[in-house]
Scaffold this active site. Structure first.
Site, short mmCIF file in Angstrom:
data_model
loop_
_atom_site.label_atom_id
_atom_site.label_comp_id
_atom_site.label_asym_id
_atom_site.label_seq_id
_atom_site.Cartn_x
_atom_site.Cartn_y
_atom_site.Cartn_z
N ASN A 156 15.07 19.89 17.24
CA ASN A 156 14.92 20.57 18.53
C ASN A 156 16.22 21.04 19.17
OD1 ASN A 156 15.91 18.08 19.20
ND2 ASN A 156 14.39 17.46 20.60
N PRO A 180 20.67 18.08 8.23
CA PRO A 180 19.94 18.54 9.20
C PRO A 180 18.57 18.44 9.24
CG PRO A 180 20.64 20.29 7.72
CD PRO A 180 21.28 18.93 7.14
N SER A 182 14.77 19.64 8.06
CA SER A 182 14.49 20.53 7.17
C SER A 182 13.76 21.87 7.90
CB SER A 182 13.56 20.01 6.27
OG SER A 182 14.27 19.03 5.57
N GLU A 255 19.69 7.93 19.05
CA GLU A 255 19.11 8.52 20.07
C GLU A 255 17.51 8.70 19.63
OE1 GLU A 255 17.66 11.03 22.21
OE2 GLU A 255 19.50 12.33 22.39
N CYS A 289 13.60 15.19 24.12
CA CYS A 289 13.18 13.94 24.37
C CYS A 289 13.55 13.57 25.74
CB CYS A 289 14.07 13.02 23.41
SG CYS A 289 15.84 13.53 23.30
N GLU A 465 26.27 9.19 23.67
CA GLU A 465 26.74 10.44 23.27
C GLU A 465 27.33 11.17 24.35
OE1 GLU A 465 24.61 11.33 18.89
OE2 GLU A 465 23.73 12.23 20.82
P1 ADP Z 1 11.30 14.64 14.28
O1 ADP Z 1 9.88 14.11 14.85
O2 ADP Z 1 12.07 14.99 15.50
O3 ADP Z 1 11.21 15.57 13.06
P2 ADP Z 1 12.28 12.72 12.58
O4 ADP Z 1 12.57 11.07 13.05
O5 ADP Z 1 11.07 12.57 11.84
O6 ADP Z 1 11.96 13.24 14.09
O7 ADP Z 1 13.37 13.39 11.92
C1 ADP Z 1 14.87 13.48 12.44
C2 ADP Z 1 15.64 13.69 11.39
O8 ADP Z 1 15.70 12.33 10.55
C3 ADP Z 1 15.26 14.84 10.34
O9 ADP Z 1 16.61 15.30 10.05
C4 ADP Z 1 14.64 14.11 9.33
O10 ADP Z 1 14.61 14.90 8.16
C5 ADP Z 1 15.51 12.86 9.41
N1 ADP Z 1 14.69 11.65 8.78
C6 ADP Z 1 13.54 11.39 8.68
N2 ADP Z 1 13.04 10.53 8.02
C7 ADP Z 1 14.19 9.75 7.53
C8 ADP Z 1 14.86 8.52 6.89
N3 ADP Z 1 13.80 7.79 6.19
N4 ADP Z 1 15.96 8.41 6.56
C9 ADP Z 1 16.99 9.25 6.96
N5 ADP Z 1 16.70 10.37 7.69
C10 ADP Z 1 15.33 10.79 7.87
#
Ligand code: ADP
Length: 484
Positions: A156, A180, A182, A255, A289, A465
């Site tokens: 976001n 970052p 995806s 966060e 958020c 932060e």
């Molecule tokens: P959003 O709903 O904003 O996509 P996520 O929590 O799913 O929030 O993702 C935020 C970040 O954390 C992204 O970069 C995502 O790829 C990463 N992420 C999601 N699952 C995991 C995990 N199990 N371990 C590490 N990073 C993760």
């Protein structure tokens, strides 16, 4: 496909080199405004992430640390490069995220502000000697870099979120491995292009890995060479990181989600409250958020406030963020769109009414543009009250008494941002103190800034932060008493 001088390399970056996936896998990046694939980037393997951690480890200096002056130069270099290339970084950000171009470019400035703040306050991390001499010793306190940090960011704020983490990590002298989201890896690639070209940092100080969260997350959680993770994202994933790092007792800065109350008392300046709500709620398409998620309006002014909101919302333009004068871009993906639609359907089915916007059946298919929508008569059992909507839906709930609205505001597991509008200073102080939220705007809907600490209470996270508090996130204090 996207064309940009900042995207001539479309790979990860490990140990000072552009680095492809060792297994050759890729994933697509989309423009949410058009549905087109705009780039293919590597989906990196476990071995690649291990290599990035190794590179970080080789850049860590404990016995002869990088001087404050050196670290300040890195921070200033990134700040200047971002400011210089704000237009192009913002354009890339707009194309992969969807937010309006001006807003995207504003985010680049915001990001530069974090590097600027850390560079100006880095002196705070210098060692100091205590004036008192307990136990007949002279005590010096040093702030040591915690080590290689894993920095995981959401889609976001593709440049804002990494700026908050990376500025503090570099100020501390910590190398990092950055992942970052995806949905928005291209802005990060552009940042690495700028760092590679304009900032003279040791190889391995900053490393970029892209790809599956499960692959990257596993290495970062399991590696004993990564003592800290800084993560912004969902509470669900945050909880998983707590569990997955418990064995090694890693330091976590989290966060997580929010469910921000926005409270409008009957003595508030309603025009100002409406303007602030519009600016706050529709930032990033409502996908932040800190966006107001539950709007509590005193029953005496509810109709008048609803009319003011409707008048403003009906003037907003929704469209491709690259088009001039667009106020609101698309949502990030189909799942995001479907969630907002579900919240609207649920609220209307359970007694709320539409003040502005479209009925769910009139939204149309095959696109991600959700019109700004205002509903009233929202109650605590509705999905839009209980969950974070993450979209342009403004749900109004009515209240009568101050204590009642403080309780209602706190009626959530989250505690990130909150807002109160009243012209009674004493009431504002009472309400802010009663709200268990890390940020409470009084007569403003403004969000975080580089100069102030920002972070969550309760299930919204751990750590801060921004501000001096954020500057200290990546250091560990070490006391060195000297005897005679
Ligand atoms: P959003 O709903 O904003 O996509 P996520 O929590 O799913 O929030 O993702 C935020 C970040 O954390 C992204 O970069 C995502 O790829 C990463 N992420 C999601 N699952 C995991 C995990 N199990 N371990 C590490 N990073 C993760």
């Amino acid at each position: 496909m996207i064309e940009s001088p900042l995207l001539d390399k479309l790979t990860g970056y490990i140990g000072g080199r552009w680095s492809d996936s060792s297994e050759g896998n890729t994933f697509d990046v989309y423009n949410p405004a058009t549905g087109e694939v705009i780039a293919k980037v590597p989906s990196m393997s476990e071995a690649d992430v291990v290599a990035a951690v190794e590179a970080g480890k080789s850049a860590l200096r404990l016995t002869s640390p990088y001087t404050l002056e050196t670290r300040r130069t890195w921070l200033e270099g990134i700040r200047d490069a971002l400011r210089e290339h704000k237009e192009e970084v913002g354009r890339i950000l707009c194309m992969e995220h969807g937010k309006p171009l001006k807003e995207a470019q504003g985010e680049v400035d915001y990001a530069a502000g974090f590097f600027d703040y850390c560079s100006r306050h880095i002196q705070a991390l210098d060692a100091h000697t205590l004036t008192e001499k307990p136990k007949d010793c002279t005590w010096t306190v040093h702030y040591r870099p915690i080590g290689v940090a894993g920095l995981i960011t959401p889609w976001n704020f593709p440049i804002g979120m990494i700026a908050k983490k990376l500025s503090a990590a570099l100020a501390a002298g910590c190398p990092s491995v950055i992942k970052p989201a995806s949905e928005t890896p291209l802005t990060m690639v552009a940042l690495f292009r700028l760092m590679d070209k304009y900032v003279d940092m040791p190889d391995g100080m900053v490393n970029l890995v892209m790809g599956k969260a499960s692959v990257v997350g596993k290495v970062l959680c399991e590696s004993p060479d990564v003592p800290m993770l800084s993560f912004t994202g969902s509470t669900e994933v945050g909880r998983k990181l707590v569990v997955d790092t418990a064995e090694q007792v890693k330091k976590l800065a989290l966060e997580l989600g929010g469910n921000a109350p926005f409270i409008v008392f009957d003595d508030a300046d309603l025009d100002s409250a409406a303007d602030n709500l519009i600016a706050n709620k529709f930032r990033g398409g409502g996908q932040t958020c800190v966006c107001a998620n539950r709007i509590f309006v005193h029953e005496k002014v509810a109709d008048a406030f609803g009319e003011k909101l409707a008048a403003r919302v009906n003037k907003m333009t929704v469209g491709n963020g690259l088009t001039e004068d667009v106020d609101l871009g698309p949502l990030i993906n189909q799942a995001g769109f479907d969630k907002v639609k579900r919240h609207l359907e649920d609220a209307l089915a359970n007694g709320a009414s539409l003040v502005a916007g479209k009925k769910p059946e009139d939204l149309g298919d095959g696109h991600l543009f959700f019109p700004p929508t205002v509903i009233t008569g929202v109650t605590r059992d509705m999905c839009c009250y209980r969950e974070e909507t993450f979209g342009p839906l403004v749900p109004m709930a009515l209240f009568r008494r101050e204590e009642e609205v403080i309780d209602a505001g706190n009626d959530t597991e989250f505690g990130l941002a909150s807002y109160v509008f009243t012209n009674d200073a004493e009431r504002a102080q009472r309400v802010a103190a009663g709200l268990r939220f890390g940020h409470c705007g009084w007569n403003t809907g403004t969000g975080p800034t580089p100069e102030a600490p920002f972070g969550g209470m309760k299930a919204s996270g751990i750590g801060r932060e921004g501000g001096l508090e954020g500057l200290f996130e990546f250091v560990e204090a070490q006391a060195v008493p000297r005897g005679f």
